[in-house]
Write an enzyme that holds these catalytic residues in place. Structure first.
Site, PDB file in Angstrom:
ATOM      1  N   HIS A 151      -6.875  -9.702   4.606  1.00 13.15           N
ATOM      2  CA  HIS A 151      -5.938 -10.316   5.086  1.00 13.15           C
ATOM      3  C   HIS A 151      -6.140 -11.291   6.329  1.00 13.15           C
ATOM      4  CE1 HIS A 151      -2.384  -8.002   3.228  1.00 13.15           C
ATOM      5  NE2 HIS A 151      -3.062  -6.809   3.641  1.00 13.15           N
ATOM      6  N   SER A 166       0.792  -1.258  -0.187  1.00 17.74           N
ATOM      7  CA  SER A 166       0.014  -0.167  -0.094  1.00 17.74           C
ATOM      8  C   SER A 166       0.861   1.131   0.073  1.00 17.74           C
ATOM      9  CB  SER A 166      -1.025   0.050   1.280  1.00 17.74           C
ATOM     10  OG  SER A 166      -1.869  -0.989   1.159  1.00 17.74           O
ATOM     11  N   HIS A 178      -1.650  -9.904  -0.781  1.00 19.56           N
ATOM     12  CA  HIS A 178      -2.336  -8.925  -1.810  1.00 19.56           C
ATOM     13  C   HIS A 178      -2.188  -9.743  -2.944  1.00 19.56           C
ATOM     14  CE1 HIS A 178      -0.798  -5.108   0.403  1.00 19.56           C
ATOM     15  NE2 HIS A 178      -1.839  -5.731   1.128  1.00 19.56           N
ATOM     16  N   GLU A 194      -9.864   7.358   2.623  1.00 13.75           N
ATOM     17  CA  GLU A 194      -9.654   5.785   2.559  1.00 13.75           C
ATOM     18  C   GLU A 194     -10.251   4.951   3.395  1.00 13.75           C
ATOM     19  OE1 GLU A 194      -6.000   2.648   3.438  1.00 13.75           O
ATOM     20  OE2 GLU A 194      -6.347   4.121   4.869  1.00 13.75           O
TER      21      GLU A 194
HETATM   22 ZN   LIG Z   1      -2.584  -4.808   2.977  1.00 19.13          ZN
END
Ligand SMILES: [Zn+2]
Length: 575
Positions: free
Chosen positions: A356, A128, A503, A347
């Site tokens: 996750h 990120s 990811h 965000e």
């Molecule tokens: Zn992440």
């Protein structure tokens, strides 16, 4: 090789610029992008110019060059992959009792969309930090880097000085616009940090995280960078991470047992209050609600000791945390006071965390909460002057698979119908080759692996779950016939046993609305997002022309230096 590739772009940007005037652009602009042997020749200036050229071309193709945004809002769904969006809109529709497959969330109704390639200069599947830096600065960089180019090695503070990349938010502040950053994570976490901060290590959120070397070399943690932001600071900053702004050992005023983390003797909340006597510091939803937003000049909101609660827990907990939609609406009301316009980043940060954790329920919940925040932004702005961009930084490994019948519970077991295109065929539960039912949503890796781990027995796993080591037994799949897979704490199965799901490396989506939105089409490198935004926002573009350099058509083609930006906003360079 001296060969140069030229991208032709024809577009026009009208004159009448704010601040220092730039030459009105001609109808056709050609931006030279040196042809290079990749990836060795990918320098930060090359990335900037490549981004500028691509954006100019997109603008020309869509005839959007004359469209001009006054305000810009970037929504970043952290880890909001395409399967996550698809599953979330089915979920959102089903929760409303309407058809889920055809249901559109707020940003899915935007008129323009594109695909974004997310790889970083050093990683095929990104993190990120580098991705948000690309979106915010127009330059791709390495994983783990925030607002710093790919040139230094990770954690090399000395080498990072002079490699800072100027962000859209920083340009906005230099251009006299208002600025804001809002998140459901700690405000010092990678995504929000990339709007205001610069460090070759995303994990240096509070000074206690820095190595002695880093401190000696003059690096400063993100919490301190936020409070010391040059000029008059951010107009609005809201999220979690309160204890990173408090003295070590100081009791958190809200959460029992939580204490401040700062070792440097700085009470950053107190400093912020003294520096902004017209501002409001708030730590609860009620306090935020009670502000006279149209008169409040600045807001610092820290609503949790760490990340904000997941939406599923937030609605019932005692912390009184505001929703992302409430934060967004409140922020816009404060930012709107400035006739020069504003830049705001919002965000949805915990979409990523839920993925996750291998828990689709919360990931979809968080995605719907971000869609609600986009809806709030639409209601508080005018599409004629506000460009809204909704995108993700990277993908995840969640899959949307099998042949469930239309209307099947998105969190349920796959149910077919008589004409189902299914190997087993027929109505009722679809079954795998071993005769066992399975869910529509699953993960390629993560903690949902169904063998026994050192904390939970063999069988489907319950959130939260993190095996201490990779001590999973390897056995067959569990029989889900009697498992309630739509339970909030059910964890979808994963193929590989891992403490945290990873990811994914494929493209993510961009949705856009407002002036300049039409330029978002086709498949772009992620750093192009920055260039499309600045090329359609005269104040940002003119600021870039002053700080960096623009071609004769007024297109910013060379990146500005951080030193030039500091001089413009008028504070000494300390970080
Ligand atoms: Zn992440």
């Amino acid at each position: 090789m001296a060969r140069r590739a030229t991208l032709l772009a024809s577009f026009s940007l009208l004159g009448a610029c704010a601040g220092q005037a730039v030459t009105p652009p001609a109808a056709t602009a050609a931006i030279d992008v040196p042809a290079i042997p990749r990836p060795d020749g990918e320098t930060p200036p090359w990335w900037f110019r490549q981004g500028a050229a691509s954006a100019a071309q997109l603008s020309a193709q869509s005839n959007s060059g004359t469209q001009r945004a006054k305000n810009v809002i970037v929504f970043l769904g952290d880890g909001m992959s395409l399967p996550t969006i698809a599953a979330a809109h089915v979920r959102a529709g089903q929760l409303k009792g309407v058809d889920g497959e055809s249901y559109r969330m707020s940003f899915e109704r935007f008129p323009f969309s594109a695909l974004s390639r997310t790889y970083e200069t050093d990683q095929q599947t990104p993190d990120s930090a580098g991705t948000m830096t690309a979106i915010m600065s127009g330059v791709k960089t390495r994983a783990g880097f925030i607002g710093v180019s790919q040139v230094p090695r990770r954690q090399d503070c000395t080498a990072s000085h002079g490699q800072e990349l100027v962000s859209t938010l920083e340009l906005a502040s230099a251009a006299g616009m208002s600025t804001g950053a809002i998140t459901t994570t700690r405000i010092t976490h990678a995504t929000p940090a990339a709007t205001y901060g610069h460090l070759p290590e995303r994990n240096w959120e509070v000074d206690a995280d820095l190595t002695a070397d880093a401190k000696a070399q003059g690096c400063k943690d993100f919490a301190a960078q936020l409070i010391d932001f040059p000029g008059n600071g951010l107009t609005v900053a809201m999220g979690g991470g309160r204890t990173e702004f408090m003295l070590a050992g100081e009791d958190d005023p809200v959460e029992q047992g939580k204490v401040g983390q700062r070792l440097d003797g700085r009470d950053l909340i107190g400093e912020w209050k003294r520096r902004h006597p017209d501002g409001a510091y708030v730590w609860s939803g009620q306090q935020l609600k009670s502000l006279d937003l149209a008169r409040t000049k600045q807001v610092l909101g820290l609503f949790n000791a760490s990340h904000l609660s997941y939406e599923h827990e937030r609605v019932n907990d005692k912390l009184d945390e505001p929703s992302l939609a409430q934060m967004t609406a409140s922020a816009i009301d404060v930012l709107k006071q400035n006739p020069n316009g504003f830049f705001l980043m919002v965000e949805g940060g915990r979409i990523d965390h839920a993925l996750h954790a291998g828990n689709a329920y919360r990931a979809l919940d968080e995605t719907i909460a971000m869609a609600d925040a986009v809806e709030a932004a639409l209601q508080h702005t005018d599409p004629r002057d506000t460009l809204i961009v909704v995108t993700a930084d990277h993908s995840h490994t969640m899959t949307f698979a099998g042949y469930p019948r239309r209307g099947n519970d998105i969190l349920g077991l796959v149910q077919g119908h008589n004409d189902s295109y299914d190997e087993e065929g027929g109505a009722g539960l679809a079954r795998d080759a071993a005769g066992k039912p399975y869910t529509t949503l699953g993960f390629a890796n993560g903690p949902g692996y169904t063998g026994a781990s050192d904390t939970q027995p063999e069988g489907s796993k319950t959130f939260p779950h993190s095996a201490h080591e990779y001590s999973y037994a390897t056995k067959g799949r569990p029989d889900l016939a009697r498992v309630k897979t739509s339970d909030p704490d059910y964890m979808q199965e994963s193929i590989l046993p891992m403490k945290a799901e990873t990811h994914g490396g494929e493209d993510v989506a961009i949705f856009a609305n407002g002036p300049g939105a039409a330029a978002f089409h086709g498949e772009l490198e992620q750093n192009v997002i920055f260039h499309v935004i600045v090329q359609h926002t005269p104040r940002l573009r003119d600021e870039l022309c002053k700080l960096g350099s623009c071609n004769k058509e007024g297109v910013p083609v060379d990146r500005p230096t951080y030193q030039a930006w500091l001089q413009q906003v008028g504070l000494p360079a300390v970080r």
